[in-house]
Scaffold this motif. Structure first.
Motif, short mmCIF file in Angstrom:
data_model
loop_
_atom_site.label_atom_id
_atom_site.label_comp_id
_atom_site.label_asym_id
_atom_site.label_seq_id
_atom_site.Cartn_x
_atom_site.Cartn_y
_atom_site.Cartn_z
N UNK A 197 0.82 -1.21 0.00
CA UNK A 197 0.00 0.00 0.00
C UNK A 197 0.85 1.26 0.00
N UNK A 198 0.32 2.29 -0.61
CA UNK A 198 1.05 3.55 -0.69
C UNK A 198 1.39 4.13 0.66
N UNK A 199 0.51 3.93 1.64
CA UNK A 199 0.74 4.42 2.99
C UNK A 199 1.14 3.31 3.96
N UNK A 200 1.29 2.10 3.43
CA UNK A 200 1.69 0.98 4.28
C UNK A 200 0.56 0.34 5.04
N UNK A 201 -0.68 0.56 4.63
CA UNK A 201 -1.82 0.01 5.38
C UNK A 201 -2.07 -1.45 5.04
N UNK A 202 -1.48 -1.96 3.96
CA UNK A 202 -1.64 -3.36 3.65
C UNK A 202 -2.14 -3.62 2.24
#
Length: 396
Positions: free
Chosen positions: A217-222
């Motif tokens: 994910x772009x924000x690291x959310x999965x």
């Protein structure tokens, strides 16, 4: 019964475990910087870690934990429901909600407790759960504990899942339960297709992002963020013990969902809360995950490099996965253990995974990368693997 004695049935079972080559021994492990570890006194390149973003020893996490330790001590002293949350628990839940783009979040003492508790709370005896065959044990245990009808599906055979969903037209609810990234295979679940099926048949989709949070994910959310389906997942579960580098599990969602879970999930109600210092460290980790995307980029670059090197060895069976979990299927448990021992002798710690963790005939090396590793580490690993396979009658 004396402490040195076992009932006969235990002795028999233990002997059978040893004879099958499935005995697990206990070892002394110390993590080191730079993707290394100390195992029984030997320094190794650690290719068995889930600390994907190399945060567990980051000085910023250590400092945050130290401050909270000096303020509030070591233990939480009681369950959060009984004594209330500390300021660090509240801050972490607020930060998790913001990170996940949700209204609220709820902490659990472990990812296992989150899966076990949430699934067994939401599903009842009249319901039906459809569980992917590669799901983590905590998801499977939660499904079974719920008492709901239990059906297993394969994420690569969704037509069969569709037929099963169509059969269940009674009054009971339907739940589809899956990991986003399967822990022993590194494969990604087809979340878009599962969302389509859930919506078509009125099912609830529960996704565990244990190996997705921080990695995708772009924000690291999965993976749900990467595939653009976050709003279509009914319940999103995550862990703080892998890419976040800490400990604990969490659920994110609407305020109403979190309030319901707070009042109903036994593994949260009846467990002592996480240590405040862990919550403080996790807050620091979430900030790093959102601001230092270079860690994710490096992790995926190293993963692609090693996966390509393994696939060049034509005799090896390497599933078509992506990301830092790379299994090498060796099938035979004895061979798997011998190769793992050879690799350790050459300076590498690699997980040797055997039944019952994986199905019979699929024993494997489970290689797990972090952004702290170097290409030189991986080049040396490939040479060491070649040497072990040659000595054990296997070739490229």
């Amino acid at each position: 019964m004396a402490s040195s004695e076992l009932p006969e049935w235990m002795e028999t079972d233990l002997r059978q475990i040893r004879e099958a080559g499935l005995f697990r021994s206990r070892r002394i492990f110390q993590p080191l910087a730079g993707g290394r570890c100390l195992l029984d006194g030997q320094t190794l390149v650690n290719l068995s870690s889930n600390d994907y973003l190399d945060l567990a020893q980051d000085p910023r996490l250590v400092s945050a934990a130290s401050v909270a330790l000096s303020e509030l001590g070591v233990g939480a002293r009681a369950s959060a429901l009984v004594s209330g949350r500390t300021i660090w628990h509240a801050r972490l839940e607020e930060q998790l909600a913001k990170f996940e783009g949700a209204e609220a979040a709820l902490l659990f003492p472990s990812g296992y407790a989150a899966n076990l508790g949430v699934i067994s709370a939401v599903a009842q005896e009249a319901d039906t759960i459809f569980c992917d065959r590669l799901n983590h044990a905590s998801l499977i245990d939660g499904c079974r504990l719920s008492g709901a009808r239990f059906r297993v599906f394969r994420h690569d055979q969704l037509e069969k899942l569709k037929r099963e969903l169509a059969k269940h037209t009674d009054a009971g609810r339907k739940f589809i339960v899956t990991d986003s990234v399967f822990s022993m295979d590194g494969l990604s679940a087809p979340l878009r297709d599962l969302c389509d099926l859930a919506e078509e048949f009125g099912a609830s989709l529960i996704v565990d992002e244990a190996h997705g949070t921080g990695v995708y994910g772009g924000n690291g959310r999965g993976l749900a963020e990467e595939l653009g389906v976050e709003d279509r997942v009914t319940i999103r579960i995550g862990t703080l013990s892998k890419a976040v580098g800490c400990l604990g599990g969490f659920v994110s969602g609407s305020e109403a969902l979190i309030n319901w879970l707070w009042n109903r999930v036994r593994t949260q109600i009846y467990s002592t809360a996480l240590p405040p210092s862990i919550c403080a460290a996790a807050c620091a980790a979430l900030e790093i995950i959102q601001t230092e995307s270079v860690r994710r980029a490096r992790l995926h670059e190293l993963s692609r490099y090693l996966r390509l090197g393994l696939k060049e060895r034509s005799r090896l069976t390497v599933p078509a996965s992506t990301g830092p979990i790379i299994p090498v299927i060796l099938s035979d448990p004895a061979l798997t253990m011998q190769v793992a021992r050879d690799l350790q002798s050459d300076g590498f710690l690699v997980g040797a995974i055997r039944p019952p963790t994986v199905p019979q005939g699929t024993s494997r090396l489970r290689i797990s990368l972090t952004c702290a590793h170097q290409r030189e580490d991986l080049e040396r690993f490939l040479k060491a693997l070649d040497g072990s396979l040659a000595r054990n009658g296997e070739s490229r």
